[in-house]
Design a protein around this motif. Structure first.
Motif, short mmCIF file in Angstrom:
data_model
loop_
_atom_site.label_atom_id
_atom_site.label_comp_id
_atom_site.label_asym_id
_atom_site.label_seq_id
_atom_site.Cartn_x
_atom_site.Cartn_y
_atom_site.Cartn_z
N PHE A 1 -27.42 89.38 30.75
CA PHE A 1 -26.52 90.46 30.35
C PHE A 1 -25.65 90.88 31.53
O PHE A 1 -24.43 91.02 31.40
CB PHE A 1 -27.30 91.67 29.83
CG PHE A 1 -26.45 92.89 29.63
CD1 PHE A 1 -25.71 93.05 28.46
CD2 PHE A 1 -26.34 93.87 30.62
CE1 PHE A 1 -24.89 94.16 28.29
CE2 PHE A 1 -25.54 94.99 30.45
CZ PHE A 1 -24.81 95.13 29.28
N TYR B 1 -21.75 90.57 31.50
CA TYR B 1 -21.08 91.87 31.50
C TYR B 1 -20.17 92.03 32.72
O TYR B 1 -19.12 92.68 32.65
CB TYR B 1 -22.13 92.98 31.47
CG TYR B 1 -21.58 94.37 31.20
CD1 TYR B 1 -20.92 94.67 30.01
CD2 TYR B 1 -21.72 95.38 32.14
CE1 TYR B 1 -20.41 95.94 29.77
CE2 TYR B 1 -21.23 96.66 31.91
CZ TYR B 1 -20.58 96.93 30.72
OH TYR B 1 -20.08 98.20 30.48
N SER B 2 -20.57 91.40 33.83
CA SER B 2 -19.74 91.48 35.04
C SER B 2 -18.58 90.49 35.00
O SER B 2 -17.71 90.52 35.87
CB SER B 2 -20.60 91.17 36.28
OG SER B 2 -20.97 89.80 36.30
N ARG B 3 -18.61 89.59 34.00
CA ARG B 3 -17.62 88.51 33.88
C ARG B 3 -17.57 87.66 35.15
O ARG B 3 -16.52 87.15 35.54
CB ARG B 3 -16.23 89.09 33.58
CG ARG B 3 -16.15 89.83 32.25
CD ARG B 3 -14.77 90.40 32.02
NE ARG B 3 -14.73 91.13 30.75
CZ ARG B 3 -13.65 91.78 30.29
NH1 ARG B 3 -12.53 91.78 31.01
NH2 ARG B 3 -13.68 92.42 29.14
N TYR C 1 -26.29 94.62 40.45
CA TYR C 1 -26.31 95.87 39.69
C TYR C 1 -27.37 96.85 40.19
O TYR C 1 -27.10 98.03 40.43
CB TYR C 1 -26.52 95.57 38.20
CG TYR C 1 -25.24 95.21 37.48
CD1 TYR C 1 -24.44 96.17 36.88
CD2 TYR C 1 -24.81 93.89 37.43
CE1 TYR C 1 -23.25 95.84 36.23
CE2 TYR C 1 -23.62 93.54 36.79
CZ TYR C 1 -22.85 94.52 36.20
OH TYR C 1 -21.68 94.19 35.56
N LEU D 1 -29.58 98.43 32.86
CA LEU D 1 -28.80 98.13 31.65
C LEU D 1 -28.04 99.36 31.17
O LEU D 1 -26.87 99.28 30.79
CB LEU D 1 -29.73 97.63 30.54
CG LEU D 1 -30.39 96.26 30.77
CD1 LEU D 1 -31.42 95.97 29.68
CD2 LEU D 1 -29.34 95.15 30.82
N ALA E 1 -25.19 100.21 33.71
CA ALA E 1 -24.28 99.10 34.07
C ALA E 1 -22.80 99.48 33.96
O ALA E 1 -22.00 99.08 34.81
CB ALA E 1 -24.59 97.87 33.22
N PRO E 2 -22.38 100.25 32.93
CA PRO E 2 -20.96 100.65 32.86
C PRO E 2 -20.49 101.43 34.07
O PRO E 2 -19.34 101.30 34.49
CB PRO E 2 -20.90 101.51 31.58
CG PRO E 2 -22.03 101.02 30.74
CD PRO E 2 -23.12 100.68 31.71
N ASN F 1 -19.74 98.89 36.76
CA ASN F 1 -18.49 98.17 36.48
C ASN F 1 -17.26 99.02 36.81
O ASN F 1 -16.28 98.52 37.37
CB ASN F 1 -18.44 97.75 35.00
CG ASN F 1 -19.10 96.42 34.76
OD1 ASN F 1 -19.87 95.94 35.59
ND2 ASN F 1 -18.82 95.79 33.64
#
Length: 448
Positions: free
Chosen positions: A31, A35-37, A114, A428, A431-432, A435
């Motif tokens: 994930f 999510y971090s691309r 993260y 998790l 995480a936003p 980012n």
């Protein structure tokens, strides 16, 4: 009564370190990766610059430099698992298990980015001005006080999970086996280890960081030179060896049976054990880094699994595979690694190198792990009381050296697994936040 408890703990440890924890750690890591691309990986050269001290500022808050924080975290994770765990993976899963260890390492890099960014983002300050980090502070400061039971859960598990039972016991056993000493020498070895450890850990986090920053480069470079020497001597085997790793990775021909699923699980499990990404130990160390930029420390932390799993574990695997000892030997663990070194190096040199590496790997682990326990106790009580954990820690080194500790190892492994639950959950959920801060940080360094 005790036999029943021992059996229950052993069963739980075996179960939780099977699919449950693999799904949690690898699923969570995938994930983070998606999510971090993959953006943090693009800034790996910048992470190296940070590690070299290019962006150091002595006025930034924190106790350890970026290099010392990473060295201390690596000192804890680069240990017996890198010498014996890789051999176990090859014996039980075959050469293809090495490929899946690499996959675990790549996923672990995203997890470390993260969890360690969050550790700096939500760290706490002691009365004396020292900074503390770790999943328990991420949970209470990042998720809110209503999540505090989860933080307490982590800290309680951490008190058990960071005890040095496995490292002290395995180091003592290795010395007895290789040196040909009597079993009654274990007590004296344990006492010497306890004295050596106390000289470092009672000096606090700054002394641990200083010693680790000296030991880690030495042990990685020595190991690298030794294995490269073996590979040069066995140069004709190198192309076949890499071909074997990649072809076996998808063949399902696991040595112990079980097909492709068993092979993948074996490699990923050993990789996860090796780099400890998602367990929550490294964030406690990286949380003390001297920086105002959480993302900067997250990038530095990301280097950890690349050294631990992608470099050191790979070196061990290449030594074992290139010499072919895994095909005809009945040995496993550290004994197999020792045979691989002795098969190529001049007589006796393999023993010397492995003994040095085991000593340095194990001692560096003993030094760093003590800090994790003091941080957990400090969170449960008050930070100033955390130092008293060190005395329990030192005593446990002596005990672990002289007893058969299957129960203790299973208990510690179980606690380790329990530590991962709060660490990954908090990562998790938050995480936003990482980012958002990462976008700002990457934009700022592009302007420089």
């Amino acid at each position: 009564m005790f036999k029943t408890l021992e059996g229950l703990v052993a069963d739980f440890s075996s179960w939780v370190w099977d699919w449950p924890l693999l799904v949690l750690l690898i699923g969570g890591g995938l994930f983070f990766l998606i999510y971090s691309r993959f953006t943090p990986f693009l800034y790996f050269p910048h992470a190296i610059d940070v590690l070299r001290g290019k962006h150091n500022n002595d006025n930034d808050p924190g106790q350890l430099s970026h290099f010392q924080a990473l060295s201390s975290a690596i000192a804890a994770t680069v240990g017996m698992g890198n010498i014996s765990g890789v051999a176990v993976a090859i014996v039980t899963g075959g050469p293809g298990a090495v490929f899946w260890m690499w996959i675990s390492g790549l996923i672990g890099m995203a997890t470390k980015f993260y969890t360690c960014s969050l550790s700096v983002m939500y760290r706490s300050e002691e009365e004396n001005g020292n900074l503390l980090g770790g999943p328990m502070y991420v949970i209470t400061r990042g998720l809110g006080k209503q999540w505090k039971p989860l933080a307490i859960f982590f800290a309680l598990a951490g008190l058990v999970g960071t005890l040095p039972a496995f490292t002290a016991n395995q180091l003592t056993q290795t010395l007895v086996d290789v040196m040909g000493w009597e079993e009654n020498h274990k007590l004296y070895i344990g006492l010497v280890l306890a004295i050596l450890a106390s000289l470092v850990i009672l000096g606090g986090i700054k002394r641990i960081g200083l010693v680790a920053s000296r030991l880690v480069p030495f042990m990685v470079i020595l190991y690298f030179i030794t294995v490269i020497t073996i590979l040069i001597i066995q140069i004709e085997e190198v192309p076949h060896m890499f071909g074997l790793i990649f072809s076996d990775a998808f063949s399902g021909n696991a040595i112990a049976g079980g097909g492709l699923g068993h092979l993948i699980k074996t490699g990923i499990k050993r990789g996860a054990f090796s780099n400890e990404a998602g367990v929550g130990t490294a964030p406690m160390m990286h949380g003390t880094a001297k920086t105002k930029e959480p993302i900067r420390e997250g990038l530095v932390a990301m280097i950890g699994p690349s050294i631990d799993t992608l470099l050191v574990c790979t070196l061990t695997a290449l030594a074992i595979l290139s010499t072919g000892v895994w095909q005809y030997s009945d040995s496993n663990g550290i004994s197999l690694t020792l045979q691989a070194f002795n098969a190529v190096l001049p007589y006796g040199l393999g023993d010397v190198v492995v003994i040095i590496m085991v000593l340095v790997f194990a001692l560096s682990t003993l030094f760093s792990y003590s800090y994790y326990g003091t941080t957990c106790l400090g969170f449960l009580t008050k930070p100033k009381y955390g130092k008293y954990y060190n005395y329990i820690y030192i005593l446990s080194i002596i005990v672990a050296a002289v007893v058969k500790i299957d129960f203790a190892i299973n208990l510690i492994d179980s606690a380790f697994a329990l530590m991962a639950i709060p660490t990954v959950i908090s990562g998790l959920v938050l995480a936003p936040k990482v980012n958002k801060m990462a976008r700002q940080y990457f934009k700022s360094i592009q302007k420089i």
